[in-house]
Design a protein around this motif. Structure first.
Motif, mmCIF file in Angstrom:
data_model
loop_
_atom_site.group_PDB
_atom_site.id
_atom_site.type_symbol
_atom_site.label_atom_id
_atom_site.label_comp_id
_atom_site.label_asym_id
_atom_site.label_seq_id
_atom_site.Cartn_x
_atom_site.Cartn_y
_atom_site.Cartn_z
ATOM 1 N N MET A 1 57.770 37.983 66.559
ATOM 2 C CA MET A 1 58.048 38.062 65.123
ATOM 3 C C MET A 1 57.232 39.204 64.522
ATOM 4 S SD MET A 1 57.396 35.142 62.192
ATOM 5 C CE MET A 1 58.365 33.921 63.054
ATOM 6 N N SER A 2 57.865 40.338 64.271
ATOM 7 C CA SER A 2 57.181 41.486 63.700
ATOM 8 C C SER A 2 57.063 41.305 62.192
ATOM 9 C CB SER A 2 57.954 42.763 64.019
ATOM 10 O OG SER A 2 57.334 43.876 63.431
ATOM 11 N N SER A 3 55.871 41.557 61.648
ATOM 12 C CA SER A 3 55.659 41.288 60.233
ATOM 13 C C SER A 3 54.594 42.211 59.675
ATOM 14 C CB SER A 3 55.230 39.825 60.038
ATOM 15 O OG SER A 3 54.779 39.599 58.718
ATOM 16 N N ILE A 4 54.743 42.549 58.395
ATOM 17 C CA ILE A 4 53.712 43.305 57.699
ATOM 18 C C ILE A 4 52.388 42.544 57.700
ATOM 19 C CG2 ILE A 4 54.283 42.322 55.441
ATOM 20 C CD1 ILE A 4 53.605 44.969 54.171
ATOM 21 N N LEU A 5 52.456 41.226 57.875
ATOM 22 C CA LEU A 5 51.248 40.401 57.873
ATOM 23 C C LEU A 5 50.385 40.634 59.110
ATOM 24 C CD1 LEU A 5 52.718 37.046 56.504
ATOM 25 C CD2 LEU A 5 51.514 38.843 55.248
ATOM 26 N N ASP A 6 50.897 41.401 60.072
ATOM 27 C CA ASP A 6 50.105 41.751 61.250
ATOM 28 C C ASP A 6 49.620 43.201 61.203
ATOM 29 O OD1 ASP A 6 50.554 39.198 62.257
ATOM 30 O OD2 ASP A 6 52.376 39.804 63.309
ATOM 31 N N ASP A 7 49.865 43.882 60.074
ATOM 32 C CA ASP A 7 49.373 45.248 59.929
ATOM 33 C C ASP A 7 47.847 45.258 59.867
ATOM 34 O OD1 ASP A 7 51.947 46.101 59.923
ATOM 35 O OD2 ASP A 7 52.021 46.672 57.805
ATOM 36 N N GLU A 8 47.271 46.407 60.161
ATOM 37 C CA GLU A 8 45.815 46.509 60.282
ATOM 38 C C GLU A 8 45.088 46.111 59.003
ATOM 39 O OE1 GLU A 8 42.384 49.774 61.602
ATOM 40 O OE2 GLU A 8 44.510 50.326 61.595
ATOM 41 N N PHE A 9 45.626 46.472 57.843
ATOM 42 C CA PHE A 9 44.919 46.171 56.599
ATOM 43 C C PHE A 9 44.854 44.668 56.334
ATOM 44 C CE2 PHE A 9 49.132 45.745 54.804
ATOM 45 C CZ PHE A 9 48.982 44.911 53.705
ATOM 46 N N VAL A 10 45.780 43.893 56.925
ATOM 47 C CA VAL A 10 45.769 42.441 56.757
ATOM 48 C C VAL A 10 44.825 41.782 57.762
ATOM 49 C CG1 VAL A 10 47.139 40.318 56.805
ATOM 50 C CG2 VAL A 10 48.108 42.415 55.832
ATOM 51 N N VAL A 11 44.909 42.168 59.024
ATOM 52 C CA VAL A 11 44.126 41.481 60.059
ATOM 53 C C VAL A 11 42.625 41.716 59.892
ATOM 54 C CG1 VAL A 11 46.040 41.568 61.691
ATOM 55 C CG2 VAL A 11 44.319 43.386 61.727
ATOM 56 N N GLN A 12 42.246 42.646 59.032
ATOM 57 C CA GLN A 12 40.827 42.891 58.785
ATOM 58 C C GLN A 12 40.288 42.098 57.590
ATOM 59 O OE1 GLN A 12 40.512 47.168 58.352
ATOM 60 N NE2 GLN A 12 40.573 47.519 60.559
ATOM 61 N N LEU A 13 41.090 41.163 57.060
ATOM 62 C CA LEU A 13 40.707 40.445 55.842
ATOM 63 C C LEU A 13 39.969 39.132 56.100
ATOM 64 C CD1 LEU A 13 43.962 40.914 53.699
ATOM 65 C CD2 LEU A 13 41.747 42.037 53.348
ATOM 66 N N ASP A 14 39.647 38.819 57.341
ATOM 67 C CA ASP A 14 39.020 37.526 57.649
ATOM 68 C C ASP A 14 37.795 37.239 56.785
ATOM 69 O OD1 ASP A 14 40.928 37.301 59.592
ATOM 70 O OD2 ASP A 14 39.535 36.813 61.213
ATOM 71 N N ASP A 15 36.968 38.246 56.572
ATOM 72 C CA ASP A 15 35.702 38.041 55.858
ATOM 73 C C ASP A 15 35.779 38.432 54.389
ATOM 74 O OD1 ASP A 15 34.439 37.156 58.208
ATOM 75 O OD2 ASP A 15 34.052 39.227 58.832
ATOM 76 N N SER A 16 36.993 38.643 53.881
ATOM 77 C CA SER A 16 37.166 39.062 52.490
ATOM 78 C C SER A 16 37.675 37.898 51.647
ATOM 79 C CB SER A 16 38.164 40.221 52.405
ATOM 80 O OG SER A 16 37.715 41.327 53.162
ATOM 81 N N PRO A 17 37.073 37.678 50.450
ATOM 82 C CA PRO A 17 37.623 36.662 49.546
ATOM 83 C C PRO A 17 39.024 37.071 49.086
ATOM 84 C CG PRO A 17 35.398 37.315 48.892
ATOM 85 C CD PRO A 17 35.864 38.307 49.911
ATOM 86 N N PRO A 18 39.915 36.109 48.860
ATOM 87 C CA PRO A 18 39.703 34.667 48.964
ATOM 88 C C PRO A 18 39.946 34.086 50.354
ATOM 89 C CG PRO A 18 41.848 35.101 48.014
ATOM 90 C CD PRO A 18 41.210 36.445 48.227
ATOM 91 N N PHE A 19 40.328 34.932 51.341
ATOM 92 C CA PHE A 19 40.582 34.415 52.687
ATOM 93 C C PHE A 19 39.331 33.759 53.270
ATOM 94 C CE2 PHE A 19 43.788 37.693 52.101
ATOM 95 C CZ PHE A 19 44.934 37.060 52.550
ATOM 96 N N SER A 20 38.190 34.397 53.098
ATOM 97 C CA SER A 20 36.952 33.850 53.656
ATOM 98 C C SER A 20 36.594 32.521 53.006
ATOM 99 C CB SER A 20 35.810 34.851 53.481
ATOM 100 O OG SER A 20 35.610 35.170 52.113
ATOM 101 N N TRP A 21 36.898 32.361 51.709
ATOM 102 C CA TRP A 21 36.614 31.091 51.038
ATOM 103 C C TRP A 21 37.371 29.947 51.706
ATOM 104 C CZ3 TRP A 21 37.836 33.279 45.489
ATOM 105 C CH2 TRP A 21 36.798 34.129 45.098
#
Length: 291
Positions: A1-21
């Motif tokens: 399943m190819s998705s924009i959600l797997d682009d580099e700018f997304v996969v680097q958001l683990d430690d960024s709010p609100p994802f980290s929260w």
């Protein structure tokens, strides 16, 4: 399943709010003590705090937990008021006029001051979080007062599975976001999932602006034939036989445990954030209102 959600700018958001929260939900579950043990509770709240506690009521029922948005008094129950800002006028008025003791859950403000003056138990919420991301503190606190343990060790691995760095093929939060954005969906709940349904509705509305209709299972049995053609059903109950449905959320909460309901809240909140990326909307890191 190819998705924009797997682009580099997304996969680097683990430690960024609100994802980290949200990824920190398992470690943020608060444990609290009430003034006395064994009492049945009446919790008075509004907005996102109300939704959080309604999710808990799905599990324990009204015998042990009344969730009240009208700020009424119930004889023989221990009162808990919740206001993130501490400036909810109805919470403040309720405590000020109370002739008995109770518990105030707040980050501070006037409510904390009045509660201390009245001799109430005051439990502090962490500062800096929008109210819709305080689910683990509120649910953890109230559930522990009821004698429930909201934490389970597998929550950490579950959070990692939903994180931005996990690709769409293995990430059900990203899959749910794509499902909601690309389809006309209808959410069906029963008596044990009304709070989760409200959580789903409000998370997507606040984060993306998407208005997802929700309906009780019994109503659907009568009016389901009027559902527009092509509608994808997202059930929060496992006893419906439907041709077109996204059932992974129902599978998660079918055991009706507080731990699984916390996982469902994580899934919903993260999915709404992924949907906002798909819709090119900015994340809101502050509340629109105080509550």
């Amino acid at each position: 399943m190819s998705s924009i959600l797997d682009d580099e700018f997304v996969v680097q958001l683990d430690d960024s709010p609100p994802f980290s929260w949200i990824n920190q939900f398992p470690t943020r579950l608060m444990h609290c003590n009430a003034l006395s043990t064994g009492n049945k509770l009446s919790v008075h709240a509004s907005g996102n705090a109300l939704t959080s506690v309604l999710t808990l009521k799905d599990l324990v029922g009204e015998r042990d937990l009344i969730v009240d948005k009208k700020y009424m008094r119930y004889e023989g129950r221990e009162d808990i008021v919740i206001s993130n800002s501490g400036e909810n006028a109805r919470c403040i008025d309720f405590v000020r006029k109370s002739e008995s003791l109770g518990t105030a859950i707040t980050s501070g403000g006037t409510l904390k001051h009045i509660a201390n003056e009245k001799g109430w138990n005051v439990i502090s919420l962490p500062k800096g979080f929008p109210s819709r991301y305080l689910f683990p503190e509120i649910v953890g606190c109230v559930s522990s007062i009821l004698g429930l343990e909201p934490y389970s060790p597998d929550m950490v691995a579950f959070a990692e599975m939903l994180a931005p760095s996990t690709i769409t093929d293995e990430n059900i939060a990203k899959q749910l976001a794509i499902t909601v954005v690309n389809n006309r969906v209808l959410l069906i709940h029963d008596d044990n999932s009304g709070g989760i349904a409200r959580k789903f509705f409000e998370s997507f509305l606040q984060t993306t602006g998407i208005l997802i209709p929700i309906i009780d299972k019994e109503q659907y049995k009568f009016f389901g034939e009027n559902t527009p053609s092509g509608t994808l059903i997202i059930p929060l109950t496992n006893d419906l036989s439907l041709e077109t449905q996204w059932s992974k959320l129902a599978e998660l909460i079918k055991e009706k445990s507080i731990q699984n309901y916390v996982k469902a809240a994580m899934l919903i909140d993260l999915s709404s954030l992924y949907a906002s990326i798909l819709l090119n909307k900015e994340f809101q890191l502050v509340d629109y209102t105080m509550e």
